[in-house]
Design an enzyme around this catalytic site. Sequence first.
Site, PDB file in Angstrom:
ATOM      1  N   LYS A 228       2.806  14.406   2.673  1.00  0.00           N
ATOM      2  CA  LYS A 228       3.803  13.978   1.685  1.00  0.00           C
ATOM      3  C   LYS A 228       4.978  14.955   1.628  1.00  0.00           C
ATOM      4  O   LYS A 228       4.888  16.091   2.093  1.00  0.00           O
ATOM      5  CB  LYS A 228       3.137  13.771   0.329  1.00  0.00           C
ATOM      6  CG  LYS A 228       2.268  12.508   0.364  1.00  0.00           C
ATOM      7  CD  LYS A 228       1.754  12.037  -0.945  1.00  0.00           C
ATOM      8  CE  LYS A 228       1.011  10.706  -0.722  1.00  0.00           C
ATOM      9  NZ  LYS A 228       0.154  10.341  -1.843  1.00  0.00           N
ATOM     10  N   ARG A 262      -7.644  12.066   0.722  1.00  0.00           N
ATOM     11  CA  ARG A 262      -7.152  10.955   1.548  1.00  0.00           C
ATOM     12  C   ARG A 262      -6.192  11.545   2.568  1.00  0.00           C
ATOM     13  O   ARG A 262      -5.159  12.101   2.193  1.00  0.00           O
ATOM     14  CB  ARG A 262      -6.454   9.934   0.639  1.00  0.00           C
ATOM     15  CG  ARG A 262      -5.945   8.700   1.361  1.00  0.00           C
ATOM     16  CD  ARG A 262      -5.265   7.747   0.382  1.00  0.00           C
ATOM     17  NE  ARG A 262      -4.748   6.576   1.070  1.00  0.00           N
ATOM     18  CZ  ARG A 262      -3.587   6.552   1.707  1.00  0.00           C
ATOM     19  NH1 ARG A 262      -2.816   7.623   1.737  1.00  0.00           N
ATOM     20  NH2 ARG A 262      -3.177   5.445   2.313  1.00  0.00           N
TER      21      ARG A 262
END
Length: 285
Positions: A228, A262
């Site tokens: 991210k 994740r």
Amino acid sequence: MPVRNARSLKLRDGRLIKFPAVMGVLNVTPDSFSDGGRYLDPARALEHALEMEAEGADVIDVGGESTRPIGARSVAGEVELGRVVPVLRKLGAKLRVPISIDTRKAMVARAALDAGAAIINDISALGADPAMAALAADARCAVVLMHMRGGPEDHIQHARYRNVALEVLRYLRARARYAIRAGIAPSRIILDPGLGFAKNTAHNLSLLRALPRLCALGYPVLVGASRKTFIRRLAGSSPQSIAFGSAAVDALAVASGAAMVRVHDVTAARAAIQMADAYAGRSMR
Ligand code: HH2
């Protein structure tokens, strides 16, 4: 009441996911921010899922709609179905580990459960589709409830909080109560602070620091930091820096009590969380 800090998740078919667990990301989309377009072909998707399984993934999370912060477009249910169902059918026949379906749409979740998925990963925490909660309750599947504000298209505009940790914690507690009222067993609920979804770098760091408080609600916590933007900002933007930065966050998350991460890079995450779990004194497998 949740099962206080369980060490595993029991699925409806009796299989156990032992914590800390790795959820490998399989984006079947043309536009996902780090791997868009690579696994649209079901044969290629299966190959990658088997690769992640061999690297130590405990769950494979299949998604047919990108939710990246800039430029993600909602897709129609039929388009999402057309992307994920052929892949799920292929995975169901070959994969040993359970499958989760990353969707906000009950029609997609239903088809995925029919094709063998065991977990619904809903970034809207059952809020986008009124049929989702009843579906999950009837199917007796596990659900991931994630915090987000706005939709994937505009969530970045909603990154304003007085106290991000408290607000996310209260939201997730309320969504867990909503899920339980809808008939979902507390033991099947997983909470996720939704790093990067209506959060800037400082918000993401505050939420990481607040993980022990989120875990204290008693539900397993999933953290999705992989690749991210805040990792690129802090660790550097080369592929190695992004991978090492992501694994570092996975380790911090598990050391702080998270049950699952994740990730796109399964080998790195597996090693990182094994070390963190041993450091925290929970396991030395
Ligand atoms: N992040 C993404 C998608 N789904 N689900 C949960 N529970 N938690 C997350 O943090 C999360 C998620 C976004 O990442 P990615 O799948 O790599 O990208 P895209 O949405 O563009 O497909």
